[in-house]
Design a protein around this motif. Structure first.
Motif, PDB file in Angstrom:
ATOM      1  N   MET A 194       0.840  -1.197   0.000  1.00 55.90           N
ATOM      2  CA  MET A 194       0.000   0.000   0.000  1.00 55.90           C
ATOM      3  C   MET A 194       0.874   1.246   0.000  1.00 55.90           C
ATOM      4  O   MET A 194       1.714   1.423   0.879  1.00 55.90           O
ATOM      5  N   VAL A 195       0.683   2.112  -0.979  1.00 59.63           N
ATOM      6  CA  VAL A 195       1.531   3.291  -1.145  1.00 59.63           C
ATOM      7  C   VAL A 195       0.688   4.549  -1.134  1.00 59.63           C
ATOM      8  O   VAL A 195      -0.362   4.613  -1.775  1.00 59.63           O
ATOM      9  N   ARG A 196       1.153   5.543  -0.416  1.00 60.18           N
ATOM     10  CA  ARG A 196       0.580   6.876  -0.462  1.00 60.18           C
ATOM     11  C   ARG A 196       1.730   7.872  -0.594  1.00 60.18           C
ATOM     12  O   ARG A 196       2.801   7.668  -0.012  1.00 60.18           O
ATOM     13  N   PRO A 197       1.550   8.968  -1.340  1.00 60.76           N
ATOM     14  CA  PRO A 197       2.643   9.921  -1.563  1.00 60.76           C
ATOM     15  C   PRO A 197       2.804  10.904  -0.408  1.00 60.76           C
ATOM     16  O   PRO A 197       2.584  12.111  -0.536  1.00 60.76           O
ATOM     17  N   ASP A 206      -2.652   9.367  -9.759  1.00 62.74           N
ATOM     18  CA  ASP A 206      -1.659   8.294  -9.862  1.00 62.74           C
ATOM     19  C   ASP A 206      -1.921   7.148  -8.896  1.00 62.74           C
ATOM     20  O   ASP A 206      -1.219   6.133  -8.939  1.00 62.74           O
ATOM     21  N   TYR A 207      -2.906   7.290  -8.020  1.00 60.34           N
ATOM     22  CA  TYR A 207      -3.131   6.288  -6.982  1.00 60.34           C
ATOM     23  C   TYR A 207      -4.576   5.797  -6.979  1.00 60.34           C
ATOM     24  O   TYR A 207      -5.174   5.575  -5.929  1.00 60.34           O
ATOM     25  N   GLY A 208      -5.116   5.602  -8.157  1.00 59.79           N
ATOM     26  CA  GLY A 208      -6.456   5.070  -8.289  1.00 59.79           C
ATOM     27  C   GLY A 208      -7.475   6.154  -8.579  1.00 59.79           C
ATOM     28  O   GLY A 208      -7.230   7.347  -8.362  1.00 59.79           O
ATOM     29  N   PRO A 209      -8.660   5.752  -9.047  1.00 60.14           N
ATOM     30  CA  PRO A 209      -9.678   6.707  -9.486  1.00 60.14           C
ATOM     31  C   PRO A 209     -10.552   7.247  -8.370  1.00 60.14           C
ATOM     32  O   PRO A 209     -11.247   8.253  -8.562  1.00 60.14           O
ATOM     33  N   ASN A 210     -10.546   6.598  -7.207  1.00 64.53           N
ATOM     34  CA  ASN A 210     -11.411   7.037  -6.122  1.00 64.53           C
ATOM     35  C   ASN A 210     -10.795   8.213  -5.377  1.00 64.53           C
ATOM     36  O   ASN A 210      -9.602   8.502  -5.505  1.00 64.53           O
ATOM     37  N   SER A 211     -11.595   8.866  -4.558  1.00 61.44           N
ATOM     38  CA  SER A 211     -11.130  10.088  -3.907  1.00 61.44           C
ATOM     39  C   SER A 211      -9.969   9.836  -2.957  1.00 61.44           C
ATOM     40  O   SER A 211      -9.183  10.751  -2.695  1.00 61.44           O
ATOM     41  N   GLY A 212      -9.834   8.620  -2.439  1.00 65.23           N
ATOM     42  CA  GLY A 212      -8.692   8.324  -1.585  1.00 65.23           C
ATOM     43  C   GLY A 212      -7.371   8.559  -2.281  1.00 65.23           C
ATOM     44  O   GLY A 212      -6.368   8.892  -1.641  1.00 65.23           O
ATOM     45  N   GLY A 213      -7.336   8.407  -3.593  1.00 59.56           N
ATOM     46  CA  GLY A 213      -6.121   8.657  -4.357  1.00 59.56           C
ATOM     47  C   GLY A 213      -5.849  10.126  -4.579  1.00 59.56           C
ATOM     48  O   GLY A 213      -4.826  10.480  -5.189  1.00 59.56           O
ATOM     49  N   TYR A 214      -6.754  10.980  -4.092  1.00 57.18           N
ATOM     50  CA  TYR A 214      -6.607  12.428  -4.252  1.00 57.18           C
ATOM     51  C   TYR A 214      -6.520  13.140  -2.899  1.00 57.18           C
ATOM     52  O   TYR A 214      -6.625  14.362  -2.834  1.00 57.18           O
ATOM     53  N   ASP A 215      -6.328  12.381  -1.833  1.00 53.48           N
ATOM     54  CA  ASP A 215      -6.305  12.984  -0.501  1.00 53.48           C
ATOM     55  C   ASP A 215      -5.024  13.759  -0.225  1.00 53.48           C
ATOM     56  O   ASP A 215      -4.978  14.576   0.692  1.00 53.48           O
ATOM     57  N   GLN A 216      -3.942  13.467  -0.968  1.00 47.29           N
ATOM     58  CA  GLN A 216      -2.700  14.224  -0.841  1.00 47.29           C
ATOM     59  C   GLN A 216      -2.365  14.868  -2.183  1.00 47.29           C
ATOM     60  O   GLN A 216      -2.660  14.310  -3.244  1.00 47.29           O
ATOM     61  N   LEU A 217      -1.714  16.017  -2.125  1.00 49.52           N
ATOM     62  CA  LEU A 217      -1.288  16.678  -3.358  1.00 49.52           C
ATOM     63  C   LEU A 217      -0.091  15.960  -3.980  1.00 49.52           C
ATOM     64  O   LEU A 217       0.054  15.944  -5.196  1.00 49.52           O
ATOM     65  N   GLY A 218       0.763  15.379  -3.169  1.00 48.67           N
ATOM     66  CA  GLY A 218       1.816  14.499  -3.666  1.00 48.67           C
ATOM     67  C   GLY A 218       3.011  15.187  -4.305  1.00 48.67           C
ATOM     68  O   GLY A 218       3.326  16.334  -4.034  1.00 48.67           O
ATOM     69  N   PHE A 219       3.713  14.425  -5.167  1.00 53.77           N
ATOM     70  CA  PHE A 219       4.916  14.851  -5.878  1.00 53.77           C
ATOM     71  C   PHE A 219       6.040  15.266  -4.924  1.00 53.77           C
ATOM     72  O   PHE A 219       6.797  16.205  -5.188  1.00 53.77           O
TER      73      PHE A 219
END
Length: 498
Positions: free
Chosen positions: A340-343, A378-391
């Motif tokens: 499981m990866v999160r940025p 980059d981490y899936g289509p659901n909102s959980g993949g958008y919880d961080q701005l990342g990079f």
């Protein structure tokens, strides 16, 4: 032996000297530094210079940005007058978070390349939304929408705040009228629930939004509100409740590790975001309470990579004030999937190991495994993949401070050119500000669905929350604002994100 988050003298005394030494200059007053949310001008200059020079890992991190469909100039916004999130509402919040990430990614790409087409795209997205959005509605999840998308929106706007044609005043008004009131109300009333009903992530999204709004809008009182809640709030998201137990090996358990891995990762990412935004305004939350966040992040990193970590069982109260209520006991750490990866890791690891020159073995390892970090989309289509701005690989990789000195946070109020620059930046060095070494052995330590969904329906007739109770290791702790702080173990409802 366990160190439970601070009985009266303990809470005041743990790391007190370190905290005094760690507070950077102008933490409490003065003007604001802009840009000064997740990225300062020095950060943006560093990214531009490193990418231009072809330096790694910046170029690999930048490649992840340019490959993202949101980072393309010409993205067309789809603003809505009302955004809905939650059960029982005509949900359209996916439109909002996709546009926010497009604005942020285009703005970041502008600062790296100097190509104004990206700045224009970001500006146009933000202007379109500030001209139309008037409310956030839905079930309890509307508070999540306010928190998550509020802090992200503010970060995108901060990157183009001085770009030609950006309607800054109108955008600030939208933040103050639409996002901030919901987040501030949640920190005050918790949707009418008992104080331990909502898990830490709910508070953390709200703190992030309040803090980001205050900085974007140059409002010291709003910033102070967020900082005070982070340190002393009664809900589960304040730092002593989110990280209730410090162990002698230097690890501090993350309460939501007893819930599930996805929420624990989200919480670490949100707390790191709060600490970074505060740091860039001269406020050191990274080092607060003897660098408690470092110990909690190390704990989650070790556990997420499959390592064994201790866990202290606790029971929390749930439900509505003057309504349904019950209790829930969390007895052990949840299962973790090393895949499981999160940025979220580059920012945190670089702060402690590069700015502070501290050893953080687990953070270093997990940041390397997550690199190069991507962002929304980059981490899936659901909102959980958008919880961080990342990079984070692009944005937060930095050189280690020189031996014998640490890098202090910028002095709030420092002015900077709003336009991209390709010149290399130099770190602002301080005389040890924020450099105290954490105690308890911290220094020598060696994709799922929608993470922001409650998983439960609203409890309708809830009224304002007051200070309440939580159980940590079987000890009932009563806490009221203004009284001596006592240890508390987090708790809440929800099955997805906060």
């Amino acid at each position: 032996m366990l160190k439970i988050a601070g009985a009266a003298a303990g809470a005041a005394g743990i790391g007190a000297a370190a905290v005094t030494a760690a507070v950077p200059a102008s933490a409490a007053g003065g003007t604001f530094a802009h840009p000064g949310l997740l990225h300062t001008q020095a950060d943006l200059d560093r990214m531009a210079a490193k990418v231009k020079a072809g330096a790694q890992p910046y170029t690999t991190g930048f490649a992840r940005l340019t490959a993202n469909r949101h980072a393309q100039s010409g993205w067309q916004a789809n603003p809505q007058a009302t955004v809905y999130r939650g059960v029982g509402s005509p949900q359209n919040y996916t439109t909002l978070y996709n546009d926010i990430h497009a604005a942020y990614q285009n703005a970041l790409r502008w600062h790296v390349t100097g190509d104004t087409a990206y700045a224009d795209t970001a500006r146009d997205i933000l202007n379109a939304w500030s001209a139309k959005l008037t409310s956030l509605e839905g079930s309890a999840d509307r508070f999540l929408a306010a928190g998550l998308y509020g802090y992200q929106f503010a970060n995108a706007a901060e990157l183009v705040r001085d770009h030609d044609g950006f309607e800054l005043a109108r955008f600030q008004k939208m933040m103050l009228d639409v996002f901030h009131p919901l987040s501030d109300d949640f920190l005050t009333n918790h949707n009418g629930a008992v104080i331990s009903n909502y898990w830490a992530n709910w508070d953390l999204t709200a703190i992030a939004c309040v803090l980001a709004t205050g900085i974007l809008c140059d409002d010291r009182a709003i910033v102070d509100r967020a900082v005070d809640y982070f340190k002393h709030g009664e809900g589960m998201g304040s730092i002593l409740n989110a990280i209730p137990v410090v162990h002698d090996d230097g690890l501090a358990e993350w309460a939501e590790a007893g819930r599930d891995q996805g929420h624990a990762l989200l919480g670490v990412g949100l707390m790191g975001t709060i600490c970074e935004m505060a740091w860039n305004q001269g406020i050191d939350l990274y080092g607060y309470d003897d660098s408690r966040f470092l110990k909690g992040a190390q704990y989650v990193a070790k556990w997420s990579m499959g390592g064994d970590v201790p866990f202290t069982p606790f029971t929390r109260k749930k439900g509505a004030i003057n309504g349904w209520s019950g209790t829930e006991t969390t007895s052990g750490v949840a299962a973790a999937d090393p895949a499981m990866v999160r940025p979220i890791w580059a920012m945190i690891a670089n702060h402690y190991t590069k700015r502070r020159r501290l050893s953080a073995t687990y953070l270093t390892r997990i940041a390397a495994q997550a690199a190069p970090e991507g962002g929304g989309g980059d981490y899936g289509p659901n909102s959980g993949g958008y919880d961080q701005l990342g990079f984070g690989t692009l944005a937060f990789t930095r050189a280690k401070a020189a031996a014998g000195e640490t890098t202090a946070s910028p002095t709030a109020g420092a002015s900077a050119s709003p336009s991209p620059s390709s010149s290399a930046s130099t770190a602002v060095s301080g005389s040890g500000a924020g450099s105290a070494t954490p105690s308890s052995g911290a220094t020598p330590l060696g994709g799922r669905g929608d993470l922001a969904s409650t998983g439960s329906s609203d409890l309708v007739a809830w009224t304002a929350a007051t200070g309440v109770s939580a159980l940590a290791g079987g000890l009932l702790l009563l806490r009221r604002r203004g009284q001596a702080r006592r240890a508390a173990a987090p708790g809440t409802t929800g099955a997805d994100g906060t």
